[in-house]
Design a protein around this motif. Structure first.
Motif, PDB file in Angstrom:
ATOM      1  N   MET B   1      14.277  10.509   5.918  1.00  0.00           N
ATOM      2  CA  MET B   1      13.776  11.739   6.524  1.00  0.00           C
ATOM      3  C   MET B   1      13.477  11.505   8.004  1.00  0.00           C
ATOM      4  N   SER B   2      14.123  12.309   8.772  1.00  0.00           N
ATOM      5  CA  SER B   2      13.948  12.078  10.219  1.00  0.00           C
ATOM      6  C   SER B   2      12.736  12.862  10.746  1.00  0.00           C
ATOM      7  N   PHE B 112       5.783   6.042  -2.741  1.00  0.00           N
ATOM      8  CA  PHE B 112       5.066   5.933  -4.010  1.00  0.00           C
ATOM      9  C   PHE B 112       3.952   4.906  -3.845  1.00  0.00           C
ATOM     10  N   ILE B 113       2.697   5.321  -4.115  1.00  0.00           N
ATOM     11  CA  ILE B 113       1.580   4.380  -4.058  1.00  0.00           C
ATOM     12  C   ILE B 113       0.860   4.439  -5.391  1.00  0.00           C
ATOM     13  N   GLY B 114       0.686   3.240  -6.016  1.00  0.00           N
ATOM     14  CA  GLY B 114       0.076   3.205  -7.343  1.00  0.00           C
ATOM     15  C   GLY B 114      -1.429   3.301  -7.280  1.00  0.00           C
ATOM     16  N   LYS B 115      -2.019   3.769  -8.362  1.00  0.00           N
ATOM     17  CA  LYS B 115      -3.473   3.849  -8.500  1.00  0.00           C
ATOM     18  C   LYS B 115      -3.898   2.828  -9.520  1.00  0.00           C
ATOM     19  N   GLU B 133       8.084   4.280   7.978  1.00  0.00           N
ATOM     20  CA  GLU B 133       8.623   3.341   6.988  1.00  0.00           C
ATOM     21  C   GLU B 133       8.497   3.974   5.587  1.00  0.00           C
ATOM     22  N   GLU B 134       9.457   3.638   4.727  1.00  0.00           N
ATOM     23  CA  GLU B 134       9.334   4.129   3.340  1.00  0.00           C
ATOM     24  C   GLU B 134       8.528   3.135   2.540  1.00  0.00           C
ATOM     25  N   VAL B 135       7.551   3.617   1.832  1.00  0.00           N
ATOM     26  CA  VAL B 135       6.692   2.737   1.043  1.00  0.00           C
ATOM     27  C   VAL B 135       6.821   3.090  -0.431  1.00  0.00           C
ATOM     28  N   TRP B 136       7.299   2.143  -1.238  1.00  0.00           N
ATOM     29  CA  TRP B 136       7.406   2.326  -2.697  1.00  0.00           C
ATOM     30  C   TRP B 136       6.656   1.175  -3.341  1.00  0.00           C
ATOM     31  N   GLU B 137       5.362   1.325  -3.480  1.00  0.00           N
ATOM     32  CA  GLU B 137       4.552   0.224  -3.980  1.00  0.00           C
ATOM     33  C   GLU B 137       3.648   0.693  -5.108  1.00  0.00           C
TER      34      GLU B 137
END
Lengths: 767, 139
Positions: B1-2, B112-115, B133-137
């Motif tokens: 996504m720009s 995606f951020i986990g709880k 930055e893309e964050v998938w954690e």
């Protein structure tokens, strides 16, 4: 057949098929034998005698005929000689004794003296002569020799014929007798041309002198030689000669036949007289053999036959007595056999019914369906009119629950013959006097007999109602009612054995009803349990959420404080907050573990199996793992080959296991490394977590999986809690194993295995 | 996504979360790293309801377990809204399975951020997201 034997019906005797009994053929048998014997004895000597007589008379006749013919021949030969001599005497002779031709006168004289001489011829070289007529018909030439000179004398044939047959009586040669003149030049009169051969045969002196011509005619013959080479042959046809013998034989045979006839008549009469009583006896015996034991034969004489008859009568009487006894016994045994056969059938019926009821009990769980089915079975098996089941609730009235056959709409009666019977009430009061109430109160079968009046006796019916208690132990829970209709006087209706069977069925049904009742209550219980389980499940799920939220908030904010987000803290404050943080974390962990254990124990832990890549999973938890290892002195390493096949697992649970193991390792490792490795071997994938912690003493290596154990006594770290126990349980639920290898002071390696994902098990990838 | 990266101090972050404590924790942590403007809505429905009143939004952190509509429906609705359609949306959820992450990725979330949130890592995660930055954690 005579009178039928007492007790016997029209049926054939038991011992059929009877052997064929000889009948009238035997009647003439004895007489014929006797007659044959007598005839043989009289006719054989007669025949022998006749044979001998005929034979000897034949020899005599032949002998007589030969001698007679011979005598005739001799006589005629002499007559011929004389005749020829006379001719020669009258013929004129010369001085030398030879014949000289007669003069005319002499010839006339000669012809006068011997009229038979017709002429003569002398052939003496060139000086031959002849006189008279020798060439005419009816001339017979006799060649003679006179004084050495051959002379042929010619005679009149009729005269010569006269010479041959003159003076012969008919008895001498018979009707067929014939005589012949035998000359050196031929035989006169030879009408056959075979008589030279006949004469030659006779000259051989054969005996008898029977000569057979070429045409088959046979003659008796005799030959007698005379002077001058002449001879006489006499013949008589053998048929004439032997005709005498045939007549003799015929006479004898006729006589013999007459004798035989007379003998036959005499013998028949005698035989008949002798065997008549025997035939009567035989006929009587035949009738006895056919079962007519009342046969008696009158005793008509005092001879052996009379005695035999008397004895026969006695034997017949005894036989009759014995046979009647036997008949009686057979009838008795038959009746017994029929009875036991009937009982056997009844027994079979009972067994079958009991068996079918047993099957029905297994097949039908619904009490009403069961009772209806059993009622139909009973009606069909015992041919009852109606069967009904009543159940009695505690203290209430008996309620009709099942009835077979079911009454048609609106019908309140059941047809019994032409009668109508009211089958069963819808309910009965426990105190009333009906058979149903009595059975309920007494706990024993009760019966009630009702006679249905009818115009005709054959249409009269007896209705029997039997009520049997359905007993559960000593408690009566209901009543089984049975209606049976019998044609009056034919059968006793429901007997004791039948009631016993029904009682057995009733007990079975009572048991089944109790079972059904128990089953129902079990089902209700199971439903309640299921509801409770669902509740518990929801409760646990909610609980975990509800408990976690505030704890997570506590953790978040205490961490916030520790980080100094809200400003710097004094060392004491910081220490206190850290304590809050650590204990909250432990509490959260404990909640999680307890909830998990509870779920496992309640059997609520369902695995959502799907293909899981260990590599991806480890990648996703790696930041968390790194966060767990906070010390600078511990390195976190991993080695997962990219070609590692996926495992079939519940990702959530597998993540928990991995975090447990990594967390554990981090907790106990103060320096060195923590190494996560994965590899595949055959159908399993293995994952191990090694550390350089203090290791686990051998005694504790299994206990750490039991729960609430501390790995190392006195460690300043927290206990490992339920984590390992839960992890092992999770792995085992997947079909794998979790174990530990350890060396004290050097470190521990926890390894677990999981089944490799096989594509054909795809259908298990639920949800 | 720009999109143009924006420093945390100038960014406005919308938190869609039904638990106020969580929102507060996030706000505090983000404030710690310099984010001054945080908006809070308890559900995706409320986001749409008040979309016009909201200022310019740079990032939406959205809980996937929301009371009226789940995060995916909310995502769709927000993406359909002309004002919000270009705002990056990051899923924040306790369901941290790989499948869940994958589902979020497919649905069109931007991260995606986990709880439960890790207070030690969360400020950095936000900083990186804001930096583009893309964050998938999930953990």
């Amino acid at each position: 057949m005579g009178t039928s034997v007492g007790g016997r019906t029209g049926e054939a005797p038991a011992a059929s098929p009877a052997p064929p009994i000889p009948t009238t053929g035997m009647r003439g048998g004895l007489g014929r034998t006797l007659l044959s014997a007598f005839l043989l004895m009289s006719i054989v000597p007669l025949v022998l005698f006749i044979l001998y007589t005929v034979r000897s008379s034949r020899a005599w006749v032949i002998d007589a005929a030969e001698r007679r013919l011979e005598a005739v021949a001799n006589l005629k030969a002499q007559a011929m000689d004389f005749w020829v001599e006379r001719s020669l005497v009258v013929l004129p002779k010369g001085d030398d004794g030879t014949l000289r031709p007669p003069t005319e006168a002499e010839w006339r004289r000669i012809q006068g003296e011997v009229p038979a001489l017709l002429g003569l011829t002398v052939k003496d070289g060139g000086r031959g002569w002849s006189v008279g007529d020798c060439a005419g018909a009816g001339t017979v030439i006799l060649p003679l020799e006179i004084a050495g000179e051959p002379v042929s004398l010619c005679y009149r044939a009729d005269s010569l014929q006269g010479l041959l047959y003159e003076g012969l009586s008919e008895g001498a040669v018979g009707k067929t007798g014939r005589l012949f003149l035998v000359r050196p030049t031929g035989i006169w009169p030879d009408d056959r041309g075979e008589r030279q051969a006949e004469v030659a045969f006779l000259k051989q002196g054969e005996n008898p002198n029977l000569y057979t011509f070429s045409d088959g005619e046979a003659v008796f013959a005799a030959y007698s030689a005379g002077a001058q080479g002449l001879g006489i042959l006499v013949e008589q046809e053998s048929s004439e000669v032997m005709g005498v013998v045939d007549r003799v034989a015929a006479t004898h045979i006729a006589a013999a036949l007459a004798v035989a006839l007379l003998t036959t008549i005499a013998v028949s009469a005698t035989t008949r007289k002798i065997i008549q009583p025997v035939i009567r006896l035989t006929e009587a015996a035949l009738k006895v053999a056919n079962g007519d034991f009342d046969q008696r034969v009158a005793v008509q004489s005092r001879d052996e036959i009379g005695i035999l008859t008397y004895v026969f009568n006695q034997m017949a009487a005894e036989l009759a007595v014995l046979y009647r006894e036997l008949e009686r016994k057979v009838a008795q045994r038959t009746a017994e056999l029929q009875r036991s056969n009937y009982e056997l059938q009844l027994q079979t019926l009972r067994w079958r019914t009991t068996l079918e009821v047993g099957q029905a009990i297994i097949a039908w769980r619904d009490p009403d369906a069961l009772m209806f089915h059993v009622a139909s079975l009973i009606v069909k098996a015992f041919r009852y009119v109606s069967v009904a089941f009543y159940l009695v609730e505690e203290g209430a009235e008996g309620q009709l629950r099942s009835i077979y056959p079911q009454p048609l709409d609106g019908a309140t009666e059941e047809a019994v013959g032409r009668h109508r019977v009211k089958p069963w009430p819808d309910a009965f009061s426990l105190e009333e006097e009906s058979v149903l109430a009595r059975a309920y109160r007494s706990g024993a079968p009760q019966r009630e007999v009702e006679s249905l009046e009818a115009l005709h006796a054959w249409n009269r019916r007896t209705v029997i109602r039997v009520a049997l208690p359905l007993k559960k132990g000593e408690r009566v829970i209901g009543v089984l009612g049975v209606i049976s209709a019998e044609v009056e006087g034919i059968d006793g209706g429901i007997d004791e054995a039948e009631i016993e069977t029904l009682m057995h069925v009733a007990n079975l049904v009572a048991l089944a009803l109790e079972n059904a009742r128990a089953y129902e209550s079990e089902r209700a219980l199971a439903r309640r349990l299921k509801a409770a389980e669902l509740f518990k499940n929801r409760f646990l799920a909610n609980m975990s959420h509800e408990l976690r939220e505030p704890l997570n908030t506590i953790l978040g904010f205490s961490r916030l404080l520790i980080k100094g987000v809200d400003g710097a803290l004094t060392p004491e404050q910081r220490e206190d907050i850290e304590r809050i943080y650590e204990n909250s974390r432990r509490l959260l962990q404990l909640f999680d573990d307890i909830l998990t254990i509870s779920q496992i124990q309640a059997g609520l832990m369902d695995l959502r199996l799907e293909p899981v890549s260990i590599g991806e999973l480890v990648e996703s938890i790696w930041p968390t793992a790194e966060a767990l290892v906070r010390g600078e002195k511990v390195r976190l390493l991993r080695d997962i080959p990219p070609e590692l096949p996926p495992v079939l697992a519940d990702e959530q649970r597998l993540r928990q296991v991995l975090l447990h193991l990594l967390g554990n390792a981090a907790k106990f490792t103060e320096e060195g490394w923590i190494f996560l490795r994965a590899w595949a071997e055959e159908a399993m994938v293995y994952v191990s977590v090694s550390d350089t912690g203090p290791g686990i003493p051998p005694a504790d290596r299994e206990r750490i999986f039991d729960g609430f154990e501390k790995g190392v006594a006195g460690s300043r770290r927290n206990g490992i809690g339920l984590g390992l126990a839960i992890s092992r349980r999770f792995v085992e639920m997947h079909g794998g194993r979790l174990w530990v290898q350890s060396e004290e002071g050097k470190g521990s390696t926890f390894t677990f295995s999981l089944p490799r994902y096989a594509p054909e098990r795809k259908e298990e990838d639920g949800e | 996504m720009s999109r143009t990266a924006r420093p945390p101090q100038e960014a406005t972050i919308l938190v869609v979360e039904d638990n106020f404590n969580n929102f507060l924790l996030m706000t505090r942590l983000m404030a710690f790293m310099g984010v001054k403007r945080c908006e809070w809505k308890a559900s995706g429905w409320k986001v749409l309801e008040f979309a016009e009143t909201l200022g310019e939004i740079d990032l939406i952190l959205m809980d996937l377990m929301l009371p009226d509509a789940d995060g995916y429906q909310s995502l769709e609705a927000i993406r359909a809204h002309p004002k919000l359609k270009d705002v990056p949306i990051v899923a924040v959820t306790a369901n941290v399975s790989v499948a869940s992450v994958e589902k979020a990725r497919q649905a069109g979330f931007d991260g995606f951020i986990g709880k439960p949130l890790d207070p030690d890592r969360f400020p950095d995660q936000i900083r990186r997201i804001l930096a583009g930055e893309e964050v998938w954690e999930p953990q």
